[in-house]
Design a protein around this motif. Structure first.
Motif, PDB file in Angstrom:
ATOM      1  N   SER A  68      39.753  54.244  52.170  1.00 52.52           N
ATOM      2  CA  SER A  68      39.175  54.946  53.324  1.00 52.52           C
ATOM      3  C   SER A  68      37.881  55.664  52.936  1.00 52.52           C
ATOM      4  O   SER A  68      37.883  56.538  52.069  1.00 52.52           O
ATOM      5  CB  SER A  68      40.204  55.966  53.847  1.00 52.52           C
ATOM      6  N   ASP A  69      36.803  55.299  53.605  1.00 51.39           N
ATOM      7  CA  ASP A  69      35.513  55.936  53.308  1.00 51.39           C
ATOM      8  C   ASP A  69      35.579  57.440  53.601  1.00 51.39           C
ATOM      9  O   ASP A  69      35.056  58.254  52.835  1.00 51.39           O
ATOM     10  CB  ASP A  69      34.399  55.279  54.145  1.00 51.39           C
ATOM     11  N   ALA A  70      36.265  57.803  54.699  1.00 48.91           N
ATOM     12  CA  ALA A  70      36.365  59.225  55.061  1.00 48.91           C
ATOM     13  C   ALA A  70      37.135  59.992  53.982  1.00 48.91           C
ATOM     14  O   ALA A  70      36.775  61.127  53.628  1.00 48.91           O
ATOM     15  CB  ALA A  70      37.064  59.372  56.411  1.00 48.91           C
ATOM     16  N   SER A  71      38.176  59.377  53.449  1.00 47.55           N
ATOM     17  CA  SER A  71      38.963  60.036  52.401  1.00 47.55           C
ATOM     18  C   SER A  71      38.115  60.215  51.132  1.00 47.55           C
ATOM     19  O   SER A  71      38.154  61.270  50.486  1.00 47.55           O
ATOM     20  CB  SER A  71      40.220  59.209  52.101  1.00 47.55           C
ATOM     21  N   ASN A  93      40.337  53.811  38.514  1.00 49.14           N
ATOM     22  CA  ASN A  93      41.563  53.230  37.974  1.00 49.14           C
ATOM     23  C   ASN A  93      42.568  52.783  39.049  1.00 49.14           C
ATOM     24  O   ASN A  93      43.466  52.002  38.760  1.00 49.14           O
ATOM     25  CB  ASN A  93      42.194  54.282  37.043  1.00 49.14           C
ATOM     26  N   SER A  94      42.414  53.270  40.306  1.00 47.74           N
ATOM     27  CA  SER A  94      43.406  52.921  41.344  1.00 47.74           C
ATOM     28  C   SER A  94      43.527  51.411  41.471  1.00 47.74           C
ATOM     29  O   SER A  94      42.513  50.701  41.464  1.00 47.74           O
ATOM     30  CB  SER A  94      42.978  53.479  42.707  1.00 47.74           C
ATOM     31  N   GLY A  95      44.757  50.939  41.606  1.00 52.60           N
ATOM     32  CA  GLY A  95      44.925  49.495  41.755  1.00 52.60           C
ATOM     33  C   GLY A  95      46.314  49.149  42.244  1.00 52.60           C
ATOM     34  O   GLY A  95      47.243  49.948  42.157  1.00 52.60           O
ATOM     35  N   MET A  96      46.436  47.949  42.805  1.00 52.57           N
ATOM     36  CA  MET A  96      47.742  47.461  43.268  1.00 52.57           C
ATOM     37  C   MET A  96      47.725  45.935  43.275  1.00 52.57           C
ATOM     38  O   MET A  96      46.692  45.319  43.050  1.00 52.57           O
ATOM     39  CB  MET A  96      48.052  47.998  44.667  1.00 52.57           C
ATOM     40  N   SER A  97      48.897  45.340  43.494  1.00 52.55           N
ATOM     41  CA  SER A  97      48.966  43.886  43.527  1.00 52.55           C
ATOM     42  C   SER A  97      49.982  43.448  44.570  1.00 52.55           C
ATOM     43  O   SER A  97      50.911  44.191  44.881  1.00 52.55           O
ATOM     44  CB  SER A  97      49.385  43.356  42.150  1.00 52.55           C
ATOM     45  N   ARG A  98      49.770  42.293  45.155  1.00 54.48           N
ATOM     46  CA  ARG A  98      50.792  41.640  45.996  1.00 54.48           C
ATOM     47  C   ARG A  98      50.885  40.208  45.510  1.00 54.48           C
ATOM     48  O   ARG A  98      49.895  39.488  45.564  1.00 54.48           O
ATOM     49  CB  ARG A  98      50.393  41.678  47.466  1.00 54.48           C
ATOM     50  N   GLU A  99      52.061  39.824  45.031  1.00 52.48           N
ATOM     51  CA  GLU A  99      52.205  38.507  44.425  1.00 52.48           C
ATOM     52  C   GLU A  99      52.564  37.451  45.471  1.00 52.48           C
ATOM     53  O   GLU A  99      53.224  37.760  46.460  1.00 52.48           O
ATOM     54  CB  GLU A  99      53.312  38.518  43.358  1.00 52.48           C
ATOM     55  N   GLY A 100      52.154  36.227  45.222  1.00 57.21           N
ATOM     56  CA  GLY A 100      52.511  35.101  46.083  1.00 57.21           C
ATOM     57  C   GLY A 100      51.522  33.972  45.877  1.00 57.21           C
ATOM     58  O   GLY A 100      50.425  34.188  45.381  1.00 57.21           O
ATOM     59  N   LEU A 118      38.855  46.216  44.491  1.00 56.64           N
ATOM     60  CA  LEU A 118      37.424  45.918  44.336  1.00 56.64           C
ATOM     61  C   LEU A 118      36.563  46.819  45.233  1.00 56.64           C
ATOM     62  O   LEU A 118      35.706  47.562  44.730  1.00 56.64           O
ATOM     63  CB  LEU A 118      37.149  44.435  44.638  1.00 56.64           C
ATOM     64  N   THR A 119      36.834  46.791  46.547  1.00 52.42           N
ATOM     65  CA  THR A 119      36.006  47.621  47.436  1.00 52.42           C
ATOM     66  C   THR A 119      36.218  49.093  47.108  1.00 52.42           C
ATOM     67  O   THR A 119      35.293  49.900  47.205  1.00 52.42           O
ATOM     68  CB  THR A 119      36.322  47.310  48.918  1.00 52.42           C
ATOM     69  N   GLY A 120      37.423  49.453  46.690  1.00 51.50           N
ATOM     70  CA  GLY A 120      37.706  50.851  46.315  1.00 51.50           C
ATOM     71  C   GLY A 120      36.830  51.313  45.158  1.00 51.50           C
ATOM     72  O   GLY A 120      36.328  52.438  45.155  1.00 51.50           O
TER      73      GLY A 120
END
Ligand SMILES: NC(=O)c1ccc[n+]([C@@H]2O[C@H](COP(=O)([O-])OP(=O)(O)OC[C@H]3O[C@@H](n4cnc5c(N)ncnc54)[C@H](OP(=O)(O)O)[C@@H]3O)[C@@H](O)[C@H]2O)c1
Length: 255
Positions: A68-71, A93-100, A118-120
């Motif tokens: 969120s840009d506002a955040s 460092n923030s990151g996450m994954s969704r596998e599939g 990436l955008t973060g």
């Protein structure tokens, strides 16, 4: 050790509520920095900040959602108000994954991973860089990529693409930041057991993968400290646009 000292520096660590980010925040605080610990889970961040102050360090928990840009702009205003100046150091460092399988994933799966990972990094990097430029701070930014930026891995196309993007974005940020004295580098960790991968690393497939690491083991968090302190301190004053791989030789796996 003064070469690696972060005394009188302030550092922002995104994703500091768990895993590697929590560890990075402690390492930077131990080196003398006042650390802003940021993520969405405030209860976890308050624990991290309490741990840091128990060890004699200084930490400020701040709620941040990197999608969120506002955040993000709100967090930078809060930092300026609380510390009177922007951070000298930013660890993206923030990151996450969704596998599939990529052909089965939804747009939501793809967008969530790219937007966070990436955008973060671009979003926090952009506002953080502008805050540094405005205050004349010659800062250091470290983006956390991954060895998946450099190789493929089944069922994690969005994650691997996001990390390849972070690796390349690092060079662009470095190129444009240099004229303001802002250094931007990346760390590509191999595998370290955290909430993002513990199910996988504990599985049979994870065990098979461990045997493909040249050093035959996953990393320990402390084994990232050298790269982190090098890139954030005076010791790395002539480094920008570099990616340091810390993976026990995993990328050396023969074809
Ligand atoms: N562990 C490994 O082996 C490994 C290897 C290579 C790279 N990495 C990278 O290292 C970084 C840290 O991962 P980890 O392994 O420590 O996993 P983790 O324990 O799951 O930590 C991920 C962190 O990212 C934060 N986060 C997720 N979405 C966010 C959002 N929208 N806004 C702000 N923060 C957000 C989470 O905090 P909240 O949920 O509280 O927001 C959490 O603190 C990631 O970029 C990961 O890709 C890890």
């Amino acid at each position: 050790m003064s070469l690696f000292s972060l005394a009188n520096k302030t550092a922002l660590v995104t994703g500091a509520s768990s895993g590697l980010g929590r560890h990075f925040a402690q390492v930077l605080a131990d080196a003398g920095a006042t650390v802003v610990v940021a993520a969405r889970r405030m209860d976890r961040l308050e624990e991290v900040a309490a741990e840091i102050s128990k060890r004699g360090g200084k930490a400020l928990p701040i709620e941040l959602d990197v999608t969120s840009d506002a955040s993000v702009t709100g967090a930078f205003s809060e930092i300026k108000e609380a510390l009177g100046r922007p951070c000298d150091i930013i660890i993206n460092n923030s990151g996450m994954s969704r596998e599939g399988w990529y052909r089965e994933q939804s747009e939501d799966d793809w967008n969530a991973v790219i937007d966070t990972n990436l955008t973060g990094v671009w979003r926090v990097g952009k506002h953080g860089t502008n805050a540094m430029i405005e205050a004349g701070v010659k800062g250091a930014i470290v983006n956390i990529a991954s060895i998946t930026a450099h190789r493929t891995q089944l069922m994690t196309a969005a994650y691997c693409v996001s990390k390849a993007g972070v690796d390349h974005l690092t060079r662009h940020m470095a190129l444009e930041g240099a004229r303001y004295g802002i250094r931007v580098n990346a760390i590509s960790p191999g595998y370290y057991k955290t909430a993002i991968n513990d199910d996988y690393l504990d599985s049979e497939a994870g065990e098979a993968m461990r045997k493909r690491v040249a050093m035959r083991r996953f990393g320990e968090y402390r084994e990232l400290d050298g790269a982190l302190l090098l890139l954030t301190s005076e010791a790395g004053s002539y480094m920008t646009g570099s990616t340091i791989v810390v993976d026990g030789g995993h990328l050396l796996a023969p074809l």
